[in-house]
Design a protein around this motif. Structure first.
Motif, PDB file in Angstrom:
ATOM      1  N   ILE A 278     -35.460  24.694  21.866  1.00 31.95           N
ATOM      2  CA  ILE A 278     -34.664  25.578  22.200  1.00 31.95           C
ATOM      3  C   ILE A 278     -32.913  24.774  22.018  1.00 31.95           C
ATOM      4  N   VAL A 279     -32.098  25.466  20.862  1.00 32.27           N
ATOM      5  CA  VAL A 279     -30.824  24.723  21.094  1.00 32.27           C
ATOM      6  C   VAL A 279     -29.871  25.755  21.494  1.00 32.27           C
ATOM      7  N   GLU A 280     -28.994  25.044  22.509  1.00 30.09           N
ATOM      8  CA  GLU A 280     -28.212  25.657  23.329  1.00 30.09           C
ATOM      9  C   GLU A 280     -26.720  25.296  22.639  1.00 30.09           C
ATOM     10  N   CYS A 281     -25.849  26.185  22.417  1.00 26.71           N
ATOM     11  CA  CYS A 281     -24.584  25.995  21.900  1.00 26.71           C
ATOM     12  C   CYS A 281     -23.374  26.445  22.743  1.00 26.71           C
ATOM     13  N   ASP A 282     -22.836  25.923  23.467  1.00 29.10           N
ATOM     14  CA  ASP A 282     -21.810  26.754  24.453  1.00 29.10           C
ATOM     15  C   ASP A 282     -20.879  25.794  25.312  1.00 29.10           C
ATOM     16  N   GLY A 283     -19.933  26.165  25.896  1.00 25.86           N
ATOM     17  CA  GLY A 283     -18.724  25.284  26.270  1.00 25.86           C
ATOM     18  C   GLY A 283     -18.448  25.929  27.465  1.00 25.86           C
ATOM     19  N   TRP A 284     -17.108  25.498  27.959  1.00 28.16           N
ATOM     20  CA  TRP A 284     -16.564  26.188  29.125  1.00 28.16           C
ATOM     21  C   TRP A 284     -16.087  27.452  29.236  1.00 28.16           C
ATOM     22  N   ALA A 285     -15.801  27.995  28.172  1.00 29.33           N
ATOM     23  CA  ALA A 285     -15.519  29.539  28.007  1.00 29.33           C
ATOM     24  C   ALA A 285     -16.755  30.411  28.484  1.00 29.33           C
ATOM     25  N   TYR A 286     -17.995  29.747  28.430  1.00 29.32           N
ATOM     26  CA  TYR A 286     -19.062  30.595  28.806  1.00 29.32           C
ATOM     27  C   TYR A 286     -19.626  30.399  29.916  1.00 29.32           C
ATOM     28  N   HIS A 287     -19.216  29.111  30.600  1.00 28.00           N
ATOM     29  CA  HIS A 287     -19.624  28.713  31.934  1.00 28.00           C
ATOM     30  C   HIS A 287     -18.275  28.431  32.610  1.00 28.00           C
ATOM     31  N   SER A 288     -17.457  29.237  32.852  1.00 29.86           N
ATOM     32  CA  SER A 288     -16.137  29.234  33.476  1.00 29.86           C
ATOM     33  C   SER A 288     -16.270  29.408  34.854  1.00 29.86           C
ATOM     34  N   ASP A 289     -17.482  29.832  35.474  1.00 31.61           N
ATOM     35  CA  ASP A 289     -17.544  29.840  36.866  1.00 31.61           C
ATOM     36  C   ASP A 289     -18.759  29.185  37.267  1.00 31.61           C
ATOM     37  N   ALA A 290     -19.077  28.840  38.606  1.00 29.44           N
ATOM     38  CA  ALA A 290     -20.163  28.283  38.973  1.00 29.44           C
ATOM     39  C   ALA A 290     -21.594  29.446  38.903  1.00 29.44           C
ATOM     40  N   THR A 291     -21.126  30.546  39.023  1.00 31.36           N
ATOM     41  CA  THR A 291     -22.541  31.424  38.851  1.00 31.36           C
ATOM     42  C   THR A 291     -23.323  31.369  37.511  1.00 31.36           C
ATOM     43  N   SER A 292     -22.233  31.383  36.549  1.00 26.47           N
ATOM     44  CA  SER A 292     -22.880  31.167  35.258  1.00 26.47           C
ATOM     45  C   SER A 292     -23.492  30.102  34.631  1.00 26.47           C
ATOM     46  N   PHE A 293     -22.584  28.961  35.412  1.00 34.52           N
ATOM     47  CA  PHE A 293     -23.307  27.452  35.152  1.00 34.52           C
ATOM     48  C   PHE A 293     -24.755  27.445  35.723  1.00 34.52           C
ATOM     49  N   ARG A 294     -24.724  27.910  37.230  1.00 28.08           N
ATOM     50  CA  ARG A 294     -26.025  27.795  37.602  1.00 28.08           C
ATOM     51  C   ARG A 294     -27.137  28.673  36.850  1.00 28.08           C
ATOM     52  N   ARG A 295     -26.893  29.807  36.482  1.00 31.39           N
ATOM     53  CA  ARG A 295     -27.674  30.535  35.952  1.00 31.39           C
ATOM     54  C   ARG A 295     -28.183  30.086  34.549  1.00 31.39           C
ATOM     55  N   ASP A 296     -27.210  29.242  33.994  1.00 31.76           N
ATOM     56  CA  ASP A 296     -27.528  28.586  32.576  1.00 31.76           C
ATOM     57  C   ASP A 296     -28.668  27.425  32.904  1.00 31.76           C
ATOM     58  N   ARG A 297     -28.381  26.499  34.033  1.00 32.13           N
ATOM     59  CA  ARG A 297     -29.430  25.578  34.408  1.00 32.13           C
ATOM     60  C   ARG A 297     -30.864  26.289  34.670  1.00 32.13           C
ATOM     61  N   ALA A 298     -30.730  27.375  35.551  1.00 32.70           N
ATOM     62  CA  ALA A 298     -31.976  27.930  35.792  1.00 32.70           C
ATOM     63  C   ALA A 298     -32.874  28.376  34.555  1.00 32.70           C
ATOM     64  N   ARG A 299     -32.025  28.780  33.576  1.00 31.84           N
ATOM     65  CA  ARG A 299     -32.605  29.121  32.446  1.00 31.84           C
ATOM     66  C   ARG A 299     -33.225  27.890  31.688  1.00 31.84           C
ATOM     67  N   ASP A 300     -32.425  26.635  31.777  1.00 30.30           N
ATOM     68  CA  ASP A 300     -32.969  25.570  31.225  1.00 30.30           C
ATOM     69  C   ASP A 300     -34.264  25.003  31.730  1.00 30.30           C
TER      70      ASP A 300
END
Length: 103
Positions: free
Chosen positions: A15-37
């Motif tokens: 799986i190739v993930e391409c994203d940056g700060w605009a998509y993870h500008s808050d702690a909740t979205s960042f944690r959700r992304d790591r949970a998906r990983d």
């Protein structure tokens, strides 16, 4: 984001993930992304993550990194891909990849 399929290697589940700060500008979205990983890894996928800035600042290098990883890790004819990519770089005056095999 993309799923890489390599017919010649059934272990190639990338799986190739391409994203940056605009998509993870808050702690909740960042944690959700790591949970998906973690969920993808638990399901047998390899997750390759590229920051948006890596892609926008040097799209060739980001693409080269992914292609080089795929061809060096899975059964998909790496020597011909390396040769093509190095010729592409040379023809455009781009420095050789520091991880490219010596010829």
């Amino acid at each position: 984001d993309a799923l890489v399929y390599i017919p010649s290697d059934s272990k190639a589940r990338v799986i190739v993930e391409c994203d940056g700060w605009a998509y993870h500008s808050d702690a909740t979205s960042f944690r959700r992304d790591r949970a998906r990983d973690r969920a993808l890894t638990d399901a047998g996928f390899i997750v390759r993550r590229y920051a948006g800035s890596e892609i926008t600042q040097s799209p060739f290098d980001a693409s080269y990194d992914l292609v080089e990883y795929l061809y060096s890790t899975f059964a998909c004819g790496g020597d011909s891909a390396h040769a093509w990519l190095e010729n592409f770089r040379r023809d455009r005056g781009i420095a050789p990849s520091p991880t490219a095999p010596s010829r």
